[in-house]
Enzyme design. Structure first.
Site, PDB file in Angstrom:
ATOM      1  N   PRO A 215       0.832  -1.200   0.000  1.00  0.00           N
ATOM      2  CA  PRO A 215       0.000   0.000   0.000  1.00  0.00           C
ATOM      3  C   PRO A 215       0.868   1.253   0.000  1.00  0.00           C
ATOM      4  O   PRO A 215       1.685   1.451   0.870  1.00  0.00           O
ATOM      5  CB  PRO A 215      -0.783  -0.111   1.312  1.00  0.00           C
ATOM      6  CG  PRO A 215      -0.739  -1.557   1.651  1.00  0.00           C
ATOM      7  CD  PRO A 215       0.597  -2.027   1.173  1.00  0.00           C
TER       8      PRO A 215
ATOM      9  N   LYS B 229      -1.216  -4.734   8.707  1.00  0.00           N
ATOM     10  CA  LYS B 229       0.112  -5.055   8.221  1.00  0.00           C
ATOM     11  C   LYS B 229       1.159  -4.369   9.096  1.00  0.00           C
ATOM     12  O   LYS B 229       0.867  -3.365   9.753  1.00  0.00           O
ATOM     13  CB  LYS B 229       0.286  -4.572   6.772  1.00  0.00           C
ATOM     14  CG  LYS B 229      -0.311  -5.500   5.739  1.00  0.00           C
ATOM     15  CD  LYS B 229       0.559  -6.721   5.578  1.00  0.00           C
ATOM     16  CE  LYS B 229       0.097  -7.588   4.443  1.00  0.00           C
ATOM     17  NZ  LYS B 229       0.975  -8.738   4.250  1.00  0.00           N
TER      18      LYS B 229
END
Length: 853
Positions: A740, A772
Site C-alpha cells: 500500500p 500489516k
C-alpha cells in the site's frame, strides 16, 4: 464490486487484474488441460517438444512429410579432465589487490585479466532420428493438425526406470504407415545395422574444445558414445526392409514403435575417457535386449508410475469467476495442494495453441495459463535432472548445436541455482540430487584451485563449470569472469535441502563437509581492510560495471554487496548446521563467529537504493539485468520485512531503478524479490511481463524477456516466482498483496521535520487499518518541494505513483478520513486544499477531496 464479490473489469495495464487466493484443497472444480499445444509442426528448435528422463533427452518436431527427433545424452561433452590451477595467480592477485587498495579500480580491472584462465568445455549433442514418411501422409488438412505435450500423460516419452527413449506412430487407416528411418549425428560417427530392425551408431566427442587441424595427432581421445535404435511394427501388417546397410524402411504397417538406448564412456569427472573400460555398444544392446523383452504397455506403465509419482505431488489451481477466458469459465479462487493425488484433468472444449494463449495473455490474463506455466517448469526439471544424472545445464539436457550458446554450460552466478529453485518448494527434492553430486565434484577440484591460485584452504568455484567440474576462472573480461563466489552460493542449496527434509544424515555426511570446506575458503579469502572490517578483494558485482571517482569505467573493487551477502548467508548456515550436529565448539565455527562481527553492513546509497559496491560508485547502467546486490532478500534471508524494514525499502527502490525489462531469468528473479517484499501486484506484473512470445528469428528479443515454447532457467525460475507470490498472506479486506502506497499531494511547501512526524503517524495508522506491519506501508508526501518518507525519519528517494489498490471503498474511506484528519491537525491545511488519489481495480481511479469521495 457486486454482492461482496470482485468482478474482473478492464483497467489500466499496470494493474493486477488476476488476484487468486489460496482455497481449500477439496474443491472439485476442474482445471484447464495441462497441455502444451501446437497447430502446426515446429519451424524452430524452440517450438519442438522436449522429453527426457534426466539422462536421455529429445526434441520432437512433429513433421508430416519428415520428422526429426533430436537426441541428447547428458554426459556428451568436449574435452577431458583438466588442470584448474595457475601457479602465476598468487603474484597477479597481489598486484590486483594493491591497485584496489590504491583505489585504482580501472587499472585493477585490467590487471585482473592475469587471473583469468582458459575457457571450459562445451556440451554436445548425440544425434538425430530421421524419418521420411510416404507421400500418402501429405494428404491432410492443415486445420486438422494437432501436436501436444501432455504434462500428465505422454505417448512420446523417455523412461527413467528403463533408460530408453520411446515413440509410437499409428495411423487411422489400417496398413497405411510407411516411412524410412535412420540415425545421424553432427559429431564424428559411423552407423551400421545389427539386425533387420536395429541400427547402431558409434561416435565420439572432440577431445578438445577447439579441435585441431585434420590429421593432427595432438587431440586427446574424447568421450565415446554408442546408440541403438530398435524398430517394432504391428504383427498383422507391415514389413521392414534394409536400405544401404544404414537405414530401415517400414511399409504397410498399422503402427510402429521406436526405441533408443545410448551409452557413453564418461566415468566421472576425474577419469580420462581413454581409460574407460566400458564396451559401449554391448552396454546399449544389453539395455535394448531387456527393454524389448517388455510389452509397450508395460514400458509405458513403468514410465508413467515413475513420472507421475513426482509430477502429481503438487497441484496448482487458480481462478473461478463469472467471466470467461476462451469460452470457458475462469476460477477466481485459487488453491495449491502438495499431496500424492492426481492433477485435475481437462474439461473438454476447443483446443487453443499455446502460442495463441501466450499472445492473448496480456489481455485475458488467463489464470489457467499460469497453472500451465507452473507445471511446465516442474515437468522440465523432472525431465532433465534425476538421481544419478548430470546437473541440469544451461539448456537442461536439450541441445542441437556442437557450439551451443554460452557453451550450454552450468553458470554459477544465477542460472544453475535458478534451475533448482523449485526443486524443494515443488516437492521434487530427488531431482536436486545431481546438484549435490556436482557440488561434491567441484569441492575436489576447487580445493586445488583455492590452494594454488589463492593460497587458501577449503574449496572455491567460479562462475562457469562443465562436465569435468571446472573450478578456475573462465576467459573473458573480469566483469563476469572474476567471481569466486559460485561455490558459496551453491552451498546455500545444501542447507535449504536440510531445512525442507530435516534429513540429519544428509546434513552430517553430505552437506556439512561441503559447507565446512566452503567456509574455510571464505575465511581465508577475507582480508582486513583499512577500517578494521573484513573485505573481499578483488570483488565484482556479476556482469555490472561502475564508474569510479576518477570517471573511469571499472568492474574490480572490493566487498561488493553480493559477495558480503553470500558470505553472511553461508556463515549463518554453517553456524546453524554446527549447532544441530553438536559441533559448535569446532575451531572453524569460532573463527566464523569472530569474522561475522567484522563483516561490513549492507549500505543504502545516496539515492535510497541498496549500494551495489562498497562505495557509492556511479552506475552507468541503472537498468542492468542483474540484481545480484539484492541477494540478501532473495534467495538469501539476511534482509526481510520484519527485521530490516529500512533495507527492504531500499530494495524496493533498487527494483524500481532497475526497471522491469531484462532477460527471462532476470524477470523471474525480480518476481521473487517483489514477492519477498510482500508486493504481489508487482510480482505478478513481472510474471505477466514474462509471458510474451519471443520471435526465434529475433534472438535479441529473447534477451529482453519473453517465452519461447521451450526454455530452461527462465521456465524453472518462473515456477519459484509464482510460488513466492502465492505463499503470501492475504489479510481480510486486502484484495492482493500490493504494497500500500499513499501519495499525498499538498499545495504548499512542507518542512521536512514536520513531514517526518506526519508520515510516521500516518504510517502507523495505515498499518493498523490494513493489518500489516509498518514496514509494509509507504507514504509519499509531495509539497512545493517534493519529499518522500516511508515510516522512518530517513528520506527514501521514491517518486513514482503506486496506488494502494485492491481495497474496498469502505477501507479506502476509513484511510482517507484518517489521513485527512492528520493533515488538517498537523499542517492546518483546509480540506479544500488537499486531494488524496487512489487507483483501484474497480475504476481507473477515484479521489478523496476533503471529506467526500
Amino acid at each position: 464490486m457486486e454482492d461482496g464479490e470482485w468482478i474482473m473489469v478492464q483497467c489500466p495495464p499496470q494493474k493486477d487484474l488476476w488476484n487468486p487466493s489460496l482455497a481449500n484443497a477439496d474443491d472439485d472444480e476442474p482445471s484447464m488441460p495441462l497441455k502444451v499445444t501446437f497447430s502446426r509442426s515446429a519451424k524452430y528448435w524452440t517450438d519442438a517438444i522436449p522429453i527426457g528422463n534426466g539422462r536421455l533427452g529429445a526434441m520432437i518436431w512433429g513433421g508430416i512429410q519428415s520428422e526429426v527427433l533430436q537426441l541428447n545424452e547428458d554426459t556428451l561433452w568436449t574435452g577431458i579432465p583438466g588442470n584448474y590451477t595457475d601457479k602465476n595467480a598468487p603474484e597477479a592477485l597481489a598486484e590486483v589487490r594493491k591497485l584496489v587498495d590504491d583505489r585504482k579500480y580501472s587499472e585493477a580491472t585490467t590487471a585482473a585479466l592475469k587471473l583469468l584462465g582458459p575457457p571450459g568445455e562445451v556440451y554436445q549433442l548425440l544425434g538425430d532420428i530421421e524419418l521420411q514418411f510416404d507421400d500418402s501422409h501429405l494428404k491432410y488438412s492443415e486445420e486438422s493438425y494437432h501436436r501436444e505435450l501432455d504434462l500428465d500423460n505422454a505417448t512420446h516419452f523417455a523412461s527413467n526406470p528403463d533408460q530408453v527413449l520411446v515413440t509410437k506412430f499409428s495411423t487411422s487407416n489400417s496398413g497405411s504407415l510407411s516411412f524410412t528411418v535412420s540415425l545421424d549425428s553432427k559429431l564424428h560417427h559411423n552407423t551400421r545395422l545389427s539386425s533387420k530392425n536395429q541400427i547402431i551408431m558409434e561416435g565420439s566427442c572432440p577431445g578438445k574444445r577447439i579441435p585441431p587441424q585434420v590429421n593432427s595427432s595432438d587431440e586427446p581421445k574424447g568421450i565415446q558414445f554408442s546408440a541403438v535404435l530398435d524398430v517394432q511394427i504391428s504383427n498383422e501388417k507391415g514389413v521392414i526392409h534394409v536400405l544401404d546397410d544404414k537405414k530401415l524402411r517400414v511399409e504397410g504397417s498399422d503402427w510402429a514403435i521406436l526405441l533408443l538406448t545410448a551409452s557413453s564412456s564418461f566415468d566421472g569427472p576425474f577419469t580420462n575417457p581413454e581409460n574407460s573400460k566400458k564396451d559401449l555398444t554391448s552396454e546399449s544392446l544389453s539395455k535394448m535386449k531387456f527393454v524389448t523383452s517388455l510389452k509397450y504397455d508395460d514400458i509405458y506403465a513403468r514410465h508413467l508410475d515413475d513420472y507421475q509419482n513426482l509430477f502429481h505431488r503438487v497441484s496448482l489451481q487458480l481462478s473461478k469467476s463469472s467471466k470467461t477466458v476462451l469460452g470457458k469459465p475462469i476460477l477466481d479462487e485459487g488453491k495449491m495442494v502438495s499431496c500424492q493425488t492426481n492433477i485435475s484433468q481437462l474439461r473438454g472444449g476447443d483446443i487453443v495453441p499455446t502460442s495463441s494463449r501466450i499472445k492473448s495473455f496480456q489481455n485475458d490474463e488467463d489464470p489457467s495459463f499460469v497453472e500451465l506455466l507452473f507445471q511446465y517448469g516442474r515437468y522440465l526439471l523432472i525431465a532433465c535432472s534425476r538421481p544419478g544424472t548430470q546437473v541440469a545445464n544451461l539448456q537442461g539436457i536439450w541441445n542441437k548445436d556442437v557450439v551451443p550458446k554460452w557453451d550450454g554450460a552450468p553458470h554459477l552466478n544465477i542460472n544453475l541455482q535458478m534451475n533448482y529453485w523449485p526443486s524443494l518448494s515443488c516437492n521434487l527434492h530427488e531431482c536436486q540430487e545431481p546438484l549435490f553430486d556436482c557440488i561434491s565434484s567441484l569441492s575436489v577440484n576447487g580445493s586445488k584451485t583455492a590452494k594454488v591460485n589463492y593460497d587458501a584452504n577449503g574449496w572455491v568455484a567460479h562462475h562457469v563449470s562443465d562436465l569435468w567440474a571446472k573450478t578456475s576462472t573462465y576467459r573473458g573480461p573480469a566483469v563476469w569472469a572474476l567471481w569466486p563466489m559460485g561455490g558459496a552460493w551453491l552451498c546455500t542449496h545444501l542447507w535449504e535441502h536440510y531445512t525442507y527434509t530435516t534429513d540429519k544424515e544428509f546434513l552430517k555426511n553430505k552437506a556439512y563437509p561441503l559447507l565446512e570446506g566452503c567456509t574455510s575458503f571464505l575465511l581465508d579469502w577475507l582480508i582486513e581492510g583499512p577500517g578494521g572490517l573484513l573485505e573481499t578483494n578483488p570483488s565484482t558485482s556479476p556482469e555490472h560495471m561502475f564508474i569510479a571517482s576518477d570517471q573511469k569505467r571499472a568492474s574490480v573493487s572490493y566487498s561488493s554487496t553480493m559477495d558480503i551477502s553470500i558470505i553472511k548467508e553461508v556463515f549463518s548456515i554453517v553456524i546453524s548446521a554446527a549447532e544441530i550436529l553438536g559441533r559448535q565448539d569446532d575451531a572453524i565455527i569460532k573463527r566464523v563467529f569472530e569474522s561475522q562481527s567484522k563483516l561490513p553492513p549492507i549500505k543504502i546509497a545516496r539515492d535510497g537504493s541498496i549500494m551495489e559496491w562498497a562505495e557509492d560508485f556511479q552506475d552507468p547502467d541503472v537498468h542492468h539485468w542483474h540484481v545480484s546486490h539484492l541477494f540478501g532478500l532473495f534467495p538469501g534471508h539476511t534482509i526481510n520485512i520484519e527485521k530490516t524494514p529500512n533495507l527492504c525499502k531500499a530494495v524496493n527502490y533498487s527494483l524500481i531503478k532497475r526497471g522491469d525489462e531484462g532477460p527471462g531469468w532476470s524477470t523471474t528473479w525480480k518476481a521473487a524479490l517483489w514477492a519477498r517484499l510482500h508486493n504481489s501486484e508487482h510480482a505478478y506484473r513481472m510474471i505477466k511481463h514474462l509471458v510474451v512470445l519471443a520471435d526465434p528469428e529475433q534472438e535479441a528479443v529473447g534477451f529482453e524477456g519473453g517465452l519461447h515454447s521451450h526454455g530452461i532457467e527462465c521456465a524453472l525460475g518462473t515456477v519459484q516466482g509464482i510460488l513466492e507470490k502465492h505463499h503470501l498472506p492475504y489479510p481480510e479486506g486486502l484484495k492482493d498483496n500490493a504494497m500500500p502506497t499513499l501519495n499525498l499531494f499538498t499545495n504548499i511547501p512542507v518542512d521536512p521535520v514536520i513531514a517526518s512526524d506526519i508520515l510516521r503517524d500516518a504510517t502507523k495508522v495505515v498499518a493498523k487499518i490494513i493489518g500489516k506491519p509498518e514496514s509494509y506501508v509507504m507514504i509519499l508526501l509531495n509539497g512545493g518541494v517534493p519529499i518522500a518518507f516511508g515510516g522512518t525519519e530517513e528520506p527514501a528517494a521514491y517518486g513514482e505513483l503506486i496506488s494502494i489498490g485492491g481495497l474496498g471503498p469502505s477501507v479506502n474511506a476509513k484511510l482517507s478520513s484518517t489521513i485527512a484528519q492528520i493533515l488538517q491537525t498537523k499542517l492546518y491545511i483546509d480540506s479544500s486544499r488537499f486531494y488524496i488519489k487512489f487507483y483501484d481495480s474497480e475504476r481507473s481511479f477515484f479521489g478523496f477531496n476533503g471529506s467526500t469521495f
